[in-house]
Design a protein around this motif. Structure first.
Motif, PDB file in Angstrom:
ATOM      1  N   ASP A  46     113.284  26.637  44.778  1.00  0.00           N
ATOM      2  CA  ASP A  46     113.847  27.964  44.434  1.00  0.00           C
ATOM      3  C   ASP A  46     114.438  28.410  45.813  1.00  0.00           C
ATOM      4  O   ASP A  46     114.003  27.884  46.760  1.00  0.00           O
ATOM      5  CB  ASP A  46     112.860  28.926  43.802  1.00  0.00           C
ATOM      6  N   GLY A  47     114.688  29.791  45.895  1.00  0.00           N
ATOM      7  CA  GLY A  47     115.464  30.384  46.881  1.00  0.00           C
ATOM      8  C   GLY A  47     114.395  30.639  48.039  1.00  0.00           C
ATOM      9  O   GLY A  47     114.661  30.481  49.047  1.00  0.00           O
ATOM     10  N   ARG A  48     113.107  31.090  47.537  1.00  0.00           N
ATOM     11  CA  ARG A  48     111.981  31.502  48.542  1.00  0.00           C
ATOM     12  C   ARG A  48     111.795  29.919  49.105  1.00  0.00           C
ATOM     13  O   ARG A  48     111.441  30.191  50.640  1.00  0.00           O
ATOM     14  CB  ARG A  48     110.787  31.950  47.806  1.00  0.00           C
ATOM     15  N   GLU A  49     111.572  29.119  48.617  1.00  0.00           N
ATOM     16  CA  GLU A  49     111.256  27.683  49.302  1.00  0.00           C
ATOM     17  C   GLU A  49     112.513  27.389  50.143  1.00  0.00           C
ATOM     18  O   GLU A  49     112.070  26.873  51.363  1.00  0.00           O
ATOM     19  CB  GLU A  49     110.972  26.408  48.170  1.00  0.00           C
TER      20      GLU A  49
ATOM     21  N   GLY B 162     116.845  32.264  42.202  1.00  0.00           N
ATOM     22  CA  GLY B 162     116.100  33.174  43.058  1.00  0.00           C
ATOM     23  C   GLY B 162     116.961  33.164  44.594  1.00  0.00           C
ATOM     24  O   GLY B 162     116.597  33.930  45.475  1.00  0.00           O
ATOM     25  N   TRP B 163     118.178  32.428  44.713  1.00  0.00           N
ATOM     26  CA  TRP B 163     118.823  32.408  46.182  1.00  0.00           C
ATOM     27  C   TRP B 163     119.225  33.726  46.388  1.00  0.00           C
ATOM     28  O   TRP B 163     119.015  34.071  47.819  1.00  0.00           O
ATOM     29  CB  TRP B 163     119.730  31.126  46.005  1.00  0.00           C
ATOM     30  N   ARG B 164     119.924  34.311  45.443  1.00  0.00           N
ATOM     31  CA  ARG B 164     120.161  35.807  46.185  1.00  0.00           C
ATOM     32  C   ARG B 164     119.270  36.722  46.576  1.00  0.00           C
ATOM     33  O   ARG B 164     119.371  37.280  47.733  1.00  0.00           O
ATOM     34  CB  ARG B 164     121.184  36.332  45.111  1.00  0.00           C
ATOM     35  N   GLU B 165     118.312  36.956  45.903  1.00  0.00           N
ATOM     36  CA  GLU B 165     117.209  37.469  46.213  1.00  0.00           C
ATOM     37  C   GLU B 165     116.517  37.070  47.530  1.00  0.00           C
ATOM     38  O   GLU B 165     116.170  37.937  48.551  1.00  0.00           O
ATOM     39  CB  GLU B 165     116.053  37.675  45.253  1.00  0.00           C
ATOM     40  N   ALA B 166     116.449  35.746  47.926  1.00  0.00           N
ATOM     41  CA  ALA B 166     115.717  35.413  49.042  1.00  0.00           C
ATOM     42  C   ALA B 166     116.503  35.486  50.331  1.00  0.00           C
ATOM     43  O   ALA B 166     116.347  35.767  51.476  1.00  0.00           O
ATOM     44  CB  ALA B 166     115.532  33.700  48.861  1.00  0.00           C
ATOM     45  N   ALA B 167     118.004  35.607  50.058  1.00  0.00           N
ATOM     46  CA  ALA B 167     119.061  35.899  51.019  1.00  0.00           C
ATOM     47  C   ALA B 167     119.059  37.270  51.294  1.00  0.00           C
ATOM     48  O   ALA B 167     119.634  37.620  52.480  1.00  0.00           O
ATOM     49  CB  ALA B 167     120.355  35.501  50.716  1.00  0.00           C
ATOM     50  N   GLY B 168     118.471  38.137  50.664  1.00  0.00           N
ATOM     51  CA  GLY B 168     118.274  39.558  51.154  1.00  0.00           C
ATOM     52  C   GLY B 168     119.537  40.249  50.797  1.00  0.00           C
ATOM     53  O   GLY B 168     120.635  39.725  49.853  1.00  0.00           O
ATOM     54  N   ASP B 169     119.870  41.225  51.639  1.00  0.00           N
ATOM     55  CA  ASP B 169     121.534  41.825  51.411  1.00  0.00           C
ATOM     56  C   ASP B 169     122.529  40.981  51.645  1.00  0.00           C
ATOM     57  O   ASP B 169     123.810  41.122  51.264  1.00  0.00           O
ATOM     58  CB  ASP B 169     121.499  43.042  52.455  1.00  0.00           C
TER      59      ASP B 169
ATOM     60  N   PHE C 252     122.277  31.975  56.388  1.00  0.00           N
ATOM     61  CA  PHE C 252     122.711  30.365  56.021  1.00  0.00           C
ATOM     62  C   PHE C 252     122.678  30.233  54.627  1.00  0.00           C
ATOM     63  O   PHE C 252     123.427  29.678  53.985  1.00  0.00           O
ATOM     64  CB  PHE C 252     122.152  29.488  57.017  1.00  0.00           C
ATOM     65  N   LEU C 253     121.479  30.751  54.040  1.00  0.00           N
ATOM     66  CA  LEU C 253     121.170  30.684  52.721  1.00  0.00           C
ATOM     67  C   LEU C 253     122.070  31.167  51.858  1.00  0.00           C
ATOM     68  O   LEU C 253     122.642  30.793  50.798  1.00  0.00           O
ATOM     69  CB  LEU C 253     119.663  31.420  52.362  1.00  0.00           C
ATOM     70  N   ALA C 254     122.634  32.528  52.200  1.00  0.00           N
ATOM     71  CA  ALA C 254     123.706  33.042  51.593  1.00  0.00           C
ATOM     72  C   ALA C 254     125.171  32.160  51.714  1.00  0.00           C
ATOM     73  O   ALA C 254     125.876  32.033  50.638  1.00  0.00           O
ATOM     74  CB  ALA C 254     124.153  34.545  52.115  1.00  0.00           C
ATOM     75  N   LEU C 255     125.368  31.695  52.898  1.00  0.00           N
ATOM     76  CA  LEU C 255     126.569  30.692  53.007  1.00  0.00           C
ATOM     77  C   LEU C 255     126.242  29.640  51.985  1.00  0.00           C
ATOM     78  O   LEU C 255     127.169  29.234  51.283  1.00  0.00           O
ATOM     79  CB  LEU C 255     126.532  30.135  54.322  1.00  0.00           C
ATOM     80  N   LEU C 256     125.333  28.974  51.947  1.00  0.00           N
ATOM     81  CA  LEU C 256     125.048  27.944  51.009  1.00  0.00           C
ATOM     82  C   LEU C 256     125.252  28.426  49.461  1.00  0.00           C
ATOM     83  O   LEU C 256     126.066  27.624  48.862  1.00  0.00           O
ATOM     84  CB  LEU C 256     123.551  27.326  51.169  1.00  0.00           C
TER      85      LEU C 256
END
Length: 197
Positions: free
Chosen positions: A113-116, A149-156, A135-139
């Motif tokens: 998931d995004g947190r991991e 949950g990637w968007r949440e993990a990437a924050g704003d 970088f997570l947001a770029l991915l």
């Protein structure tokens, strides 16, 4: 991973970023204290100076540190601080060799998931929380890596069309929007600092 990115605003450099997970990670690592395009052109410059079509974590990790620093220092230098960035790139590649068998793609390939994914990115040498979130947001936004949950993990930075970082750059127009946002943030930080005095 084989997409068209527009981070370096240079077709050859962007082509490498779009097909090479390691090049994308190194570009992100270089993205500090220099213009974004310069940072993301760095991986292609390094590959060219090494005489290779793609970057290899094992090769960079094993490279003689002085020779690698010299490679980054040649004119035009890959970064404002070529010596320290050469060291950071080698540390990143050594970490990838040690933990992911030299495969940068493995950092996100089997993530739950995004947190991991955020945790894995933050464990990379040179990646603090903000750089990891960008970088997570770029991915997620451009490279099709979208664990739950990637968007949440990437924050704003994960918000759609937020134009806060390289994650939102798809061409000259979006680059201008991201630049404007960064200038607003700098001005706000400067004003807040002045207000404290």
């Amino acid at each position: 991973m084989d997409v068209t990115l527009h981070l370096a605003q240079d077709p050859e450099a962007d082509e490498l970023l779009g097909r090479s997970p390691l090049a994308a990670l190194i570009g992100m690592l270089l993205d500090q204290q220099i213009p974004m395009e310069w940072a993301f052109k760095g991986p292609a410059t390094i590959a060219g100076r090494m005489g290779v079509a793609d970057l290899d974590a094992q090769e960079i990790a094993a490279y003689d540190p002085e020779a690698f620093a010299a490679l980054l220092s040649d004119k035009p230098a890959v970064h404002r601080y070529p010596g320290s960035m050469a060291q950071r790139i080698q540390q990143l590649c050594q970490y990838l060799v040690e933990h992911y068998d030299g495969d940068a793609n493995a950092v996100w390939a089997d993530v739950g998931d995004g947190r991991e994914l955020l945790r894995r990115l933050q464990e990379l040498p040179g990646f603090g929380k903000q750089k990891a979130q960008i970088f997570l947001a770029l991915l997620g936004k451009q490279l099709g890596v979208t664990p739950r949950g990637w968007r949440e993990a990437a924050g704003d930075y994960g918000a759609p069309r937020s134009f806060r970082s390289v994650a939102d750059i798809t061409g000259p127009e979006s680059l201008a929007k991201v630049r404007a946002h960064k200038q607003e943030m700098k001005a706000a930080a400067k004003a807040a600092k002045a207000a404290k005095k």
